[in-house]
Design a protein around this motif. Structure first.
Motif, PDB file in Angstrom:
ATOM      1  N   ASP A   1       0.836  -1.202   0.000  1.00  0.00           N
ATOM      2  CA  ASP A   1       0.000   0.000   0.000  1.00  0.00           C
ATOM      3  C   ASP A   1       0.877   1.260   0.000  1.00  0.00           C
ATOM      4  OD1 ASP A   1      -2.317   1.483  -0.093  1.00  0.00           O
ATOM      5  OD2 ASP A   1      -2.594   1.499   2.080  1.00  0.00           O
ATOM      6  N   TRP A   2       1.865   1.263  -0.862  1.00  0.00           N
ATOM      7  CA  TRP A   2       2.779   2.395  -1.033  1.00  0.00           C
ATOM      8  C   TRP A   2       2.502   3.075  -2.368  1.00  0.00           C
ATOM      9  CZ3 TRP A   2       8.569   1.004   0.334  1.00  0.00           C
ATOM     10  CH2 TRP A   2       8.669   0.757   1.703  1.00  0.00           C
ATOM     11  N   HIS A   3       3.116   4.244  -2.552  1.00  0.00           N
ATOM     12  CA  HIS A   3       3.016   4.935  -3.837  1.00  0.00           C
ATOM     13  C   HIS A   3       4.078   4.421  -4.802  1.00  0.00           C
ATOM     14  CE1 HIS A   3       0.038   7.910  -2.760  1.00  0.00           C
ATOM     15  NE2 HIS A   3       0.618   7.982  -1.577  1.00  0.00           N
ATOM     16  N   TYR A   4       3.701   4.393  -6.067  1.00  0.00           N
ATOM     17  CA  TYR A   4       4.633   3.972  -7.103  1.00  0.00           C
ATOM     18  C   TYR A   4       4.868   5.143  -8.066  1.00  0.00           C
ATOM     19  CZ  TYR A   4       6.218   1.935 -11.465  1.00  0.00           C
ATOM     20  OH  TYR A   4       6.922   1.683 -12.617  1.00  0.00           O
ATOM     21  N   LEU A   5       6.109   5.439  -8.344  1.00  0.00           N
ATOM     22  CA  LEU A   5       6.426   6.527  -9.269  1.00  0.00           C
ATOM     23  C   LEU A   5       7.313   6.009 -10.400  1.00  0.00           C
ATOM     24  CD1 LEU A   5       6.421   9.453 -10.113  1.00  0.00           C
ATOM     25  CD2 LEU A   5       7.997   9.971  -8.261  1.00  0.00           C
ATOM     26  N   ASN A   6       6.716   5.912 -11.570  1.00  0.00           N
ATOM     27  CA  ASN A   6       7.418   5.422 -12.759  1.00  0.00           C
ATOM     28  C   ASN A   6       8.054   6.627 -13.459  1.00  0.00           C
ATOM     29  OD1 ASN A   6       7.908   4.861 -15.498  1.00  0.00           O
ATOM     30  ND2 ASN A   6       6.333   3.311 -15.582  1.00  0.00           N
ATOM     31  N   THR A   7       9.359   6.829 -13.245  1.00  0.00           N
ATOM     32  CA  THR A   7       9.981   8.063 -13.755  1.00  0.00           C
ATOM     33  C   THR A   7      10.181   8.024 -15.276  1.00  0.00           C
ATOM     34  OG1 THR A   7      12.261   7.323 -13.385  1.00  0.00           O
ATOM     35  CG2 THR A   7      11.163   8.457 -11.563  1.00  0.00           C
ATOM     36  N   GLY A   8      10.236   6.827 -15.856  1.00  0.00           N
ATOM     37  CA  GLY A   8      10.352   6.739 -17.313  1.00  0.00           C
ATOM     38  C   GLY A   8       9.170   7.403 -18.007  1.00  0.00           C
ATOM     39  N   SER A   9       8.014   7.415 -17.321  1.00  0.00           N
ATOM     40  CA  SER A   9       6.818   7.994 -17.944  1.00  0.00           C
ATOM     41  C   SER A   9       6.973   9.502 -18.163  1.00  0.00           C
ATOM     42  CB  SER A   9       5.571   7.703 -17.100  1.00  0.00           C
ATOM     43  OG  SER A   9       5.649   8.392 -15.877  1.00  0.00           O
ATOM     44  N   LEU A  10       7.858  10.147 -17.388  1.00  0.00           N
ATOM     45  CA  LEU A  10       8.088  11.585 -17.597  1.00  0.00           C
ATOM     46  C   LEU A  10       8.881  11.806 -18.887  1.00  0.00           C
ATOM     47  CD1 LEU A  10       7.609  11.339 -14.372  1.00  0.00           C
ATOM     48  CD2 LEU A  10       8.693  13.560 -14.304  1.00  0.00           C
ATOM     49  N   TYR A  11       9.925  10.988 -19.087  1.00  0.00           N
ATOM     50  CA  TYR A  11      10.727  11.118 -20.320  1.00  0.00           C
ATOM     51  C   TYR A  11       9.865  10.760 -21.529  1.00  0.00           C
ATOM     52  CZ  TYR A  11      14.578  11.618 -17.115  1.00  0.00           C
ATOM     53  OH  TYR A  11      15.390  12.084 -16.125  1.00  0.00           O
ATOM     54  N   ARG A  12       9.046   9.737 -21.371  1.00  0.00           N
ATOM     55  CA  ARG A  12       8.129   9.361 -22.451  1.00  0.00           C
ATOM     56  C   ARG A  12       7.119  10.490 -22.709  1.00  0.00           C
ATOM     57  NH1 ARG A  12       7.958   4.041 -23.925  1.00  0.00           N
ATOM     58  NH2 ARG A  12       9.523   2.824 -22.829  1.00  0.00           N
ATOM     59  N   GLY A  13       6.642  11.099 -21.634  1.00  0.00           N
ATOM     60  CA  GLY A  13       5.663  12.185 -21.764  1.00  0.00           C
ATOM     61  C   GLY A  13       6.224  13.350 -22.559  1.00  0.00           C
ATOM     62  N   VAL A  14       7.484  13.677 -22.311  1.00  0.00           N
ATOM     63  CA  VAL A  14       8.113  14.776 -23.070  1.00  0.00           C
ATOM     64  C   VAL A  14       8.161  14.409 -24.556  1.00  0.00           C
ATOM     65  CG1 VAL A  14      10.253  16.085 -23.428  1.00  0.00           C
ATOM     66  CG2 VAL A  14       9.482  15.566 -21.094  1.00  0.00           C
ATOM     67  N   ALA A  15       8.501  13.151 -24.836  1.00  0.00           N
ATOM     68  CA  ALA A  15       8.569  12.700 -26.236  1.00  0.00           C
ATOM     69  C   ALA A  15       7.201  12.805 -26.899  1.00  0.00           C
ATOM     70  CB  ALA A  15       9.077  11.255 -26.284  1.00  0.00           C
ATOM     71  N   VAL A  16       6.161  12.450 -26.171  1.00  0.00           N
ATOM     72  CA  VAL A  16       4.809  12.480 -26.736  1.00  0.00           C
ATOM     73  C   VAL A  16       4.356  13.925 -26.969  1.00  0.00           C
ATOM     74  CG1 VAL A  16       2.387  11.899 -26.287  1.00  0.00           C
ATOM     75  CG2 VAL A  16       4.186  10.248 -25.745  1.00  0.00           C
ATOM     76  N   VAL A  17       4.659  14.799 -26.017  1.00  0.00           N
ATOM     77  CA  VAL A  17       4.288  16.216 -26.174  1.00  0.00           C
ATOM     78  C   VAL A  17       5.019  16.806 -27.385  1.00  0.00           C
ATOM     79  CG1 VAL A  17       4.581  18.499 -25.098  1.00  0.00           C
ATOM     80  CG2 VAL A  17       3.589  16.618 -23.785  1.00  0.00           C
ATOM     81  N   ALA A  18       6.285  16.458 -27.559  1.00  0.00           N
ATOM     82  CA  ALA A  18       7.048  16.961 -28.716  1.00  0.00           C
ATOM     83  C   ALA A  18       6.376  16.507 -30.021  1.00  0.00           C
ATOM     84  CB  ALA A  18       8.493  16.457 -28.648  1.00  0.00           C
ATOM     85  N   GLN A  19       5.945  15.245 -30.059  1.00  0.00           N
ATOM     86  CA  GLN A  19       5.278  14.746 -31.274  1.00  0.00           C
ATOM     87  C   GLN A  19       3.947  15.473 -31.482  1.00  0.00           C
ATOM     88  OE1 GLN A  19       5.265  10.229 -31.380  1.00  0.00           O
ATOM     89  NE2 GLN A  19       6.583  10.540 -29.618  1.00  0.00           N
ATOM     90  N   GLU A  20       3.212  15.655 -30.396  1.00  0.00           N
ATOM     91  CA  GLU A  20       1.895  16.299 -30.477  1.00  0.00           C
ATOM     92  C   GLU A  20       2.007  17.736 -31.012  1.00  0.00           C
ATOM     93  OE1 GLU A  20      -1.095  15.423 -30.214  1.00  0.00           O
ATOM     94  OE2 GLU A  20      -2.181  17.299 -29.860  1.00  0.00           O
ATOM     95  N   LEU A  21       3.095  18.420 -30.617  1.00  0.00           N
ATOM     96  CA  LEU A  21       3.256  19.815 -31.030  1.00  0.00           C
ATOM     97  C   LEU A  21       3.951  19.929 -32.385  1.00  0.00           C
ATOM     98  CD1 LEU A  21       4.236  21.367 -27.564  1.00  0.00           C
ATOM     99  CD2 LEU A  21       2.012  21.426 -28.707  1.00  0.00           C
ATOM    100  N   GLY A  22       4.261  18.795 -32.988  1.00  0.00           N
ATOM    101  CA  GLY A  22       4.904  18.811 -34.308  1.00  0.00           C
ATOM    102  C   GLY A  22       6.352  19.253 -34.252  1.00  0.00           C
ATOM    103  N   PHE A  23       6.989  19.080 -33.092  1.00  0.00           N
ATOM    104  CA  PHE A  23       8.385  19.483 -32.943  1.00  0.00           C
ATOM    105  C   PHE A  23       9.304  18.456 -33.601  1.00  0.00           C
ATOM    106  CE2 PHE A  23       7.870  22.113 -28.748  1.00  0.00           C
ATOM    107  CZ  PHE A  23       7.112  23.043 -29.454  1.00  0.00           C
TER     108      PHE A  23
END
Ligand code: DC
Length: 231
Positions: A30-52
């Protein structure tokens, strides 16, 4: 049995089973889980979404700033909403795999994402928190009370990654050979970069899961964590 809440740092190469194992360990404790890879992935997805341009460092840094300000991570990082749009299905594509590994080598982006990871962990540390990534035990929380380095051989990791692709909401399909090659390249890129490379912390306990089932790995992790929380 209750386990004293601490910060646990889990690092390891792509496909070593970190996220599914860590999620299960946190469910038991019953602890918190923090998947830090999802932040790096999130940046990649935002870059694609913005057409960067995924080849432009300046574009990627700008994407990281937009991600930090406007992205909404949900469901332990498995879901991503940006400007009211659900971009979850892009989080696990092979393009995002490759782009996130490149993004992870950019110092300015790591500087943007570092305080976010620490703040998220500090916000829930009273309950106990487990973070997984590549540099958690070496850079993000070098003083973590418990550090675990999860590994498995390349063939086994490729098999697991294939299963993950099949069960996720991803928009592309890859064969086993392609997945294995991608993992090998990401291992090389993540492990050889100058800044915060994938590395076992000197005080981390290595857990090779090649021949362990998921439930055996979960049990082994729980045993390690509990041995660090004895008062
Ligand atoms: O764990 P993952 O495959 O979702 O991570 C995506 C990419 O982000 C991976 O190539 C390595 C990088 N990463 C990192 O450099 N540091 C972290 N703490 C987590 C992930």
């Amino acid at each position: 049995m209750s386990t004293r809440p601490i910060i646990v740092a889990v690092d390891g190469p792509a496909g070593s089973g970190k996220s599914s194992i860590c999620r299960k360990v946190c469910a038991v404790l019953d602890w918190h889980y923090l998947n830090t890879g999802s932040l790096y992935r999130g940046v990649a997805v935002v870059a694609q979404e913005l057409g960067f341009k995924l080849t432009s460092e300046a574009d990627l840094v700008t994407a990281a700033k937009f991600y930090a300000k406007e992205a909404n991570r949900q469901d332990d990082g498995r879901k991503l909403i940006f400007r009211d749009k659900d971009l979850t299905h892009h989080l696990t594509t092979s393009l995002t795999d490759k782009a996130s590994s490149k993004i992870a080598g950019i110092g300015l982006i790591r500087e943007i994402l570092l305080p976010i990871q620490r703040d998220m962990a500090h916000a829930c540390r009273k309950k106990g928190v487990l973070l997984d990534g590549r540099d958690i035990g070496t850079v993000v929380f070098p003083d973590a009370e418990c550090k675990i380095f999860l590994t498995a051989n390349l063939a086994e990791r490729a098999k697991r990654r294939m299963l993950q692709i099949k069960s996720s909401q991803t928009v592309d399909a890859q064969g086993l050979d392609e997945v294995m090659l991608d993992l090998e390249q990401r291992d090389l890129q993540d492990g050889s970069r100058g800044i915060a490379p994938l590395k076992k912390a000197v005080d981390a306990i290595e857990l090779d899961t090649t021949h362990l089932s998921e439930s055996e790995t979960v049990q082994a992790m729980l045993d390690i964590i509990r041995s660090h929380t004895k008062d």
